[in-house]
Design an enzyme around this catalytic site. Structure first.
Site, mmCIF file in Angstrom:
data_model
loop_
_atom_site.group_PDB
_atom_site.id
_atom_site.type_symbol
_atom_site.label_atom_id
_atom_site.label_comp_id
_atom_site.label_asym_id
_atom_site.label_seq_id
_atom_site.Cartn_x
_atom_site.Cartn_y
_atom_site.Cartn_z
ATOM 1 N N HIS A 243 -8.368 -34.630 -9.888
ATOM 2 C CA HIS A 243 -7.116 -34.948 -9.190
ATOM 3 C C HIS A 243 -7.004 -34.080 -7.958
ATOM 4 C CE1 HIS A 243 -2.837 -35.714 -8.482
ATOM 5 N NE2 HIS A 243 -3.034 -36.796 -9.193
ATOM 6 N N GLU A 298 -4.910 -41.691 -15.513
ATOM 7 C CA GLU A 298 -5.536 -42.997 -15.672
ATOM 8 C C GLU A 298 -6.301 -43.144 -16.993
ATOM 9 O OE1 GLU A 298 -4.025 -44.637 -13.725
ATOM 10 O OE2 GLU A 298 -4.987 -44.950 -11.788
HETATM 11 N N1 ACO Z 1 -16.288 -37.382 -11.508
HETATM 12 C C1 ACO Z 1 -17.360 -36.760 -10.956
HETATM 13 N N2 ACO Z 1 -17.257 -35.889 -9.935
HETATM 14 C C2 ACO Z 1 -16.034 -35.647 -9.456
HETATM 15 C C3 ACO Z 1 -14.874 -36.251 -9.991
HETATM 16 C C4 ACO Z 1 -15.046 -37.151 -11.055
HETATM 17 N N3 ACO Z 1 -13.998 -37.792 -11.610
HETATM 18 N N4 ACO Z 1 -13.782 -35.829 -9.318
HETATM 19 C C5 ACO Z 1 -14.248 -34.972 -8.374
HETATM 20 N N5 ACO Z 1 -15.585 -34.885 -8.468
HETATM 21 C C6 ACO Z 1 -16.454 -34.075 -7.629
HETATM 22 C C7 ACO Z 1 -16.421 -34.550 -6.188
HETATM 23 O O1 ACO Z 1 -17.392 -35.562 -5.971
HETATM 24 C C8 ACO Z 1 -16.729 -33.291 -5.434
HETATM 25 O O2 ACO Z 1 -18.129 -33.068 -5.521
HETATM 26 P P1 ACO Z 1 -19.005 -32.644 -4.234
HETATM 27 O O3 ACO Z 1 -18.421 -31.343 -3.798
HETATM 28 O O4 ACO Z 1 -20.376 -32.558 -4.788
HETATM 29 O O5 ACO Z 1 -18.790 -33.736 -3.238
HETATM 30 C C9 ACO Z 1 -16.066 -32.199 -6.292
HETATM 31 O O6 ACO Z 1 -15.932 -32.749 -7.604
HETATM 32 C C10 ACO Z 1 -14.695 -31.777 -5.803
HETATM 33 O O7 ACO Z 1 -13.904 -32.951 -5.638
HETATM 34 P P2 ACO Z 1 -12.329 -32.823 -5.355
HETATM 35 O O8 ACO Z 1 -12.138 -32.136 -4.046
HETATM 36 O O9 ACO Z 1 -11.686 -32.229 -6.557
HETATM 37 O O10 ACO Z 1 -11.928 -34.342 -5.243
HETATM 38 P P3 ACO Z 1 -10.770 -34.989 -4.364
HETATM 39 O O11 ACO Z 1 -9.541 -34.164 -4.405
HETATM 40 O O12 ACO Z 1 -11.298 -35.353 -3.029
HETATM 41 O O13 ACO Z 1 -10.578 -36.359 -5.160
HETATM 42 C C11 ACO Z 1 -10.057 -37.811 -6.901
HETATM 43 C C12 ACO Z 1 -9.638 -36.525 -6.194
HETATM 44 C C13 ACO Z 1 -10.194 -38.923 -5.868
HETATM 45 C C14 ACO Z 1 -8.953 -38.203 -7.887
HETATM 46 C C15 ACO Z 1 -11.382 -37.570 -7.644
HETATM 47 O O14 ACO Z 1 -11.229 -36.564 -8.602
HETATM 48 C C16 ACO Z 1 -11.924 -38.856 -8.269
HETATM 49 O O15 ACO Z 1 -12.583 -39.629 -7.609
HETATM 50 N N6 ACO Z 1 -11.647 -39.088 -9.602
HETATM 51 C C17 ACO Z 1 -12.078 -40.306 -10.237
HETATM 52 C C18 ACO Z 1 -11.156 -41.476 -9.883
HETATM 53 C C19 ACO Z 1 -9.816 -41.363 -10.587
HETATM 54 O O16 ACO Z 1 -9.719 -41.041 -11.756
HETATM 55 N N7 ACO Z 1 -8.743 -41.666 -9.807
HETATM 56 C C20 ACO Z 1 -7.372 -41.633 -10.299
HETATM 57 C C21 ACO Z 1 -6.663 -40.405 -9.793
HETATM 58 S S1 ACO Z 1 -5.009 -40.309 -10.443
HETATM 59 C C22 ACO Z 1 -4.120 -41.356 -9.451
HETATM 60 O O17 ACO Z 1 -4.394 -41.478 -8.285
HETATM 61 C C23 ACO Z 1 -3.033 -42.120 -10.031
#
Ligand code: ACO
Length: 355
Positions: A243, A298
């Site tokens: 998140h 989610e």
């Molecule tokens: N699975 C695998 N890797 C992940 C995930 C995940 N669920 N979430 C973050 N990461 C990774 C990113 O790819 C990033 O890796 P990198 O540095 O190698 O590129 C690292 O962890 C850090 O990412 P964040 O900065 O924490 O991610 P950001 O804040 O940009 O994105 C998001 C948040 C979009 C929710 C992300 O965690 C994600 O894609 N989750 C999966 C989709 C999801 O569940 N969405 C619903 C969110 S809740 C809502 O909106 C109602």
């Protein structure tokens, strides 16, 4: 420059507060766990919209207005389509509504969300739409409109708890989109359409369907580890985890888990989900030791909506039925604030040749 805007404060709001370090969500003074266990859809609408419309009335008046607006929305069903997807059907349907800043336009949005989402689900199943029953509450009538029969009290309570839990959440992407459009004075329907378009993405509200796809693909607890390793090696995002704001567990995950646990016959599915959740969290913490990635709303949304026999293709539109309460409130707050949202950009393109 802050491309994700995470460090930018772009609004003052009385509507909700997300504390990502403490894992706390407060919606107009209510901790989300208490709100979802205590208030229904109509009461939550009243809570969020209070002060933005003069003639809102109490929750019985709101229920009556929503019922009448569902009836009005149903007159559009059959005049457009076919339903390419549930979200696109809802988007088209909302696009037919009167687009101004009045209470009538505001009320039409949640009402029409229930009617159009139910009609789209039935159309995609090859079934005729079912007319709303204006005397029922919104959550109960929606389940009736998709099933053709009344849901049990437990099911209505669980569904209502879901809608209330996701009703508002600070300045998330869809709410921000809705506020930007509202700031141009385009109207509440335009603001809601912007919110819905942002919500549709899998990084935001489009995740719960893919959560179930992931659980199906994993199939058995024994396959969890190798499946997760493979997905992470392919750099895939694991849906329902991570998140932008929460650095600890999303409090809505537990509110929804509690709601689904009250439904009969869900113990086995919850145990399987918990197993996968533990495995994912362990793998994510190993891969990203410096970044806390936890379960988000989610994951248990998917388990709850599945337990209610709602097809996964409809999950995002149903999320919108909850979140529209927040979008309308935020759009109205932005309108009252009165300032056009217009940030700046840094130009990095080619420099015009000197002549
Ligand atoms: N699975 C695998 N890797 C992940 C995930 C995940 N669920 N979430 C973050 N990461 C990774 C990113 O790819 C990033 O890796 P990198 O540095 O190698 O590129 C690292 O962890 C850090 O990412 P964040 O900065 O924490 O991610 P950001 O804040 O940009 O994105 C998001 C948040 C979009 C929710 C992300 O965690 C994600 O894609 N989750 C999966 C989709 C999801 O569940 N969405 C619903 C969110 S809740 C809502 O909106 C109602």
């Amino acid at each position: 420059m802050d491309s994700g805007l995470e460090n930018i404060v772009a609004a003052e709001t009385v509507l909700s507060d997300v504390d990502g370090q403490a894992g706390r969500l407060v919606i107009r003074g209510w901790p989300v766990e208490k709100l979802s266990a205590s208030l229904g859809y109509e009461e939550t609408l009243g809570l969020l919209w209070n002060g933005f419309f003069d003639d809102l009335g109490n929750s019985s008046a709101i229920q009556r207005q929503l019922g009448e607006a569902r009836r009005a929305a149903f007159s559009h069903v059959g005049t457009f389509g076919p339903a390419v997807s549930v979200v696109s059907y809802l988007r088209t349907g909302w696009g037919l509504l009167k687009d101004d800043e009045t209470l009538a336009s505001a009320i039409a949005l949640p009402a029409a969300a229930a009617v159009f989402t139910a009609a789209a689900i039935r159309e995609l199943q090859g079934l005729a739409p079912i007319a709303p029953d204006a005397s029922l509450g919104q959550a109960e009538d929606f389940l009736r409109m998709i099933r053709g029969e009344r849901a049990s009290d437990d099911e209505v309570k669980a569904f209502s708890a879901y809608l209330v839990t996701v009703s508002d959440h600070g300045l998330n992407a869809s709410t921000f989109a809705a506020r930007v459009v509202a700031s141009t004075r385009a109207g509440l329907v335009s603001a809601a359409l912007a919110g819905l378009s942002a919500l549709k993405g899998p990084l935001h509200g489009g995740a719960p369907g893919p959560v179930l796809d992931m659980l199906d693909d994993i199939g058995t607890p024994q396959k969890a580890e190798s499946w997760i390793d493979g997905a992470l090696a392919r750099k895939e995002r694991l849906m329902g985890f991570g998140h932008r704001v929460y650095r600890v567990r999303d409090p809505r995950a537990d509110a929804l888990k509690a709601a689904v646990a009250k439904l009969p016959g869900t113990t086995g599915r919850i145990e399987f989900a918990e197993h996968i959740e533990r495995a994912v969290l362990e793998k994510l913490s190993r891969k990203y030791p410096d970044r806390s990635l936890e379960t988000n709303v989610e994951f248990y949304t998917a388990i709850l909506l599945e337990a209610l026999d709602i097809p996964r293709e409809a999950f995002t539109a149903i999320f919108a039925m909850g979140r529209i309460l927040g979008w309308v409130a935020h759009a109205s707050e932005q309108i009252d604030e009165g300032r056009l949202v217009r940030p700046k950009s840094v130009y990095t393109g080619p420099v015009p040749e000197m002549v």
